[in-house]
Design a protein around this motif. Sequence first.
Motif, mmCIF file in Angstrom:
data_model
loop_
_atom_site.group_PDB
_atom_site.id
_atom_site.type_symbol
_atom_site.label_atom_id
_atom_site.label_comp_id
_atom_site.label_asym_id
_atom_site.label_seq_id
_atom_site.Cartn_x
_atom_site.Cartn_y
_atom_site.Cartn_z
ATOM 1 N N ILE A 103 -54.631 71.847 77.498
ATOM 2 C CA ILE A 103 -53.555 71.105 78.169
ATOM 3 C C ILE A 103 -54.108 70.087 79.168
ATOM 4 C CG2 ILE A 103 -53.167 72.683 80.125
ATOM 5 C CD1 ILE A 103 -50.116 72.244 79.542
ATOM 6 N N PHE A 104 -55.284 70.352 79.735
ATOM 7 C CA PHE A 104 -55.869 69.410 80.697
ATOM 8 C C PHE A 104 -56.266 68.098 80.034
ATOM 9 C CE2 PHE A 104 -57.153 73.580 82.675
ATOM 10 C CZ PHE A 104 -56.295 73.498 83.758
ATOM 11 N N PHE A 105 -56.479 68.119 78.741
ATOM 12 C CA PHE A 105 -57.007 66.959 78.031
ATOM 13 C C PHE A 105 -55.962 66.230 77.198
ATOM 14 C CE2 PHE A 105 -60.260 70.025 78.933
ATOM 15 C CZ PHE A 105 -61.292 69.270 79.455
ATOM 16 N N GLU A 106 -54.709 66.698 77.282
ATOM 17 C CA GLU A 106 -53.636 66.019 76.563
ATOM 18 C C GLU A 106 -53.192 64.776 77.328
ATOM 19 O OE1 GLU A 106 -52.309 67.047 73.422
ATOM 20 O OE2 GLU A 106 -54.215 68.115 73.616
ATOM 21 N N ASN A 107 -52.775 63.749 76.592
ATOM 22 C CA ASN A 107 -52.333 62.489 77.192
ATOM 23 C C ASN A 107 -50.875 62.614 77.636
ATOM 24 O OD1 ASN A 107 -52.324 59.821 78.052
ATOM 25 N ND2 ASN A 107 -51.843 59.019 76.015
ATOM 26 N N LEU A 108 -50.677 63.414 78.687
ATOM 27 C CA LEU A 108 -49.343 63.682 79.211
ATOM 28 C C LEU A 108 -49.345 63.466 80.718
ATOM 29 C CD1 LEU A 108 -48.590 67.029 77.306
ATOM 30 C CD2 LEU A 108 -47.624 64.773 76.799
ATOM 31 N N THR A 109 -48.168 63.219 81.271
ATOM 32 C CA THR A 109 -48.049 63.033 82.715
ATOM 33 C C THR A 109 -48.058 64.384 83.431
ATOM 34 O OG1 THR A 109 -45.631 63.148 82.730
ATOM 35 C CG2 THR A 109 -46.637 60.981 82.310
ATOM 36 N N LEU A 110 -48.192 64.323 84.750
ATOM 37 C CA LEU A 110 -48.125 65.521 85.579
ATOM 38 C C LEU A 110 -46.812 66.262 85.346
ATOM 39 C CD1 LEU A 110 -49.294 67.203 88.009
ATOM 40 C CD2 LEU A 110 -48.087 65.609 89.506
ATOM 41 N N GLU A 111 -45.703 65.528 85.288
ATOM 42 C CA GLU A 111 -44.379 66.122 85.050
ATOM 43 C C GLU A 111 -44.331 66.810 83.689
ATOM 44 O OE1 GLU A 111 -41.192 65.930 86.538
ATOM 45 O OE2 GLU A 111 -41.823 65.009 88.421
ATOM 46 N N GLU A 112 -44.814 66.138 82.677
ATOM 47 C CA GLU A 112 -44.731 66.676 81.312
ATOM 48 C C GLU A 112 -45.575 67.932 81.150
ATOM 49 O OE1 GLU A 112 -43.981 62.214 79.441
ATOM 50 O OE2 GLU A 112 -45.949 63.160 79.299
ATOM 51 N N LYS A 113 -46.775 67.914 81.694
ATOM 52 C CA LYS A 113 -47.628 69.104 81.600
ATOM 53 C C LYS A 113 -46.997 70.275 82.349
ATOM 54 C CE LYS A 113 -52.069 66.750 80.996
ATOM 55 N NZ LYS A 113 -53.411 66.503 81.571
ATOM 56 N N SER A 114 -46.428 70.001 83.508
ATOM 57 C CA SER A 114 -45.825 71.061 84.316
ATOM 58 C C SER A 114 -44.638 71.698 83.605
ATOM 59 C CB SER A 114 -45.384 70.500 85.673
ATOM 60 O OG SER A 114 -46.493 69.991 86.392
ATOM 61 N N ILE A 115 -43.841 70.887 82.924
ATOM 62 C CA ILE A 115 -42.692 71.432 82.188
ATOM 63 C C ILE A 115 -43.165 72.270 81.006
ATOM 64 C CG2 ILE A 115 -40.727 70.797 80.724
ATOM 65 C CD1 ILE A 115 -40.271 70.630 83.788
ATOM 66 N N LEU A 116 -44.220 71.856 80.337
ATOM 67 C CA LEU A 116 -44.787 72.685 79.266
ATOM 68 C C LEU A 116 -45.225 74.039 79.811
ATOM 69 C CD1 LEU A 116 -47.038 70.396 77.003
ATOM 70 C CD2 LEU A 116 -44.957 71.599 76.352
ATOM 71 N N LEU A 117 -45.877 74.026 80.967
ATOM 72 C CA LEU A 117 -46.354 75.265 81.571
ATOM 73 C C LEU A 117 -45.200 76.198 81.899
ATOM 74 C CD1 LEU A 117 -49.017 73.853 84.073
ATOM 75 C CD2 LEU A 117 -49.441 74.954 81.876
#
Length: 203
Positions: A103-117
Amino acid sequence: MNYVKEQFVALPRLLDLNKLRIKHTDTLIYISIRSYQHYSGDCFPSYETIANRAKCSRSFVLGAIKRLEKANLITVKRSKKRDYSNRYSFSDFEMFERIPYQIFFENLTLEEKSILLLTRQFLNRSGIGSTHLNIKEIAKQLGLSYKQLYNPWRKLMHKGYIEKCTGKTISKYKFTDKIDWNWYAALKALKVEQATPSKLLVG
């Protein structure tokens, strides 16, 4: 830096963020710090190292650490020496999600990664899983507004990380295989047997 496919980091199950008084984006800072944890239990990443892993500003990291500390999710022993990093330790939890380093290496924003988590906990434990809850119900359990969840959720669907699958009587959402959420491979690779969830950290 390249991640190892079977590397995972532990994220406690988090609901009602308002009660915890943390931001939903603080979850990414939490796993960014914990990704440096050794089996001894503590870790010592600098603010810049954490910011680089989370792909956010140093000032946001500082604020997130204070909130996580007040919520008793982390303990911080601040260094009194210049150019020395703080010591971080983590509270034990009976239930947590195993988050792949990918997940750290995906081309996603801070918001998007946080929602996935945060939405990972609503899916079943094996593979990509699915949930029958709608966006409004998930937002309510997380203590978020509908807009806070819907906007990044819609973008994640557009980018192919979440998809909607309609059943006979109810619509479901599920994660796609763009990220390998299956933690059993990690346990097998490390030959961990009868691991205790509250104690295990793979990463």
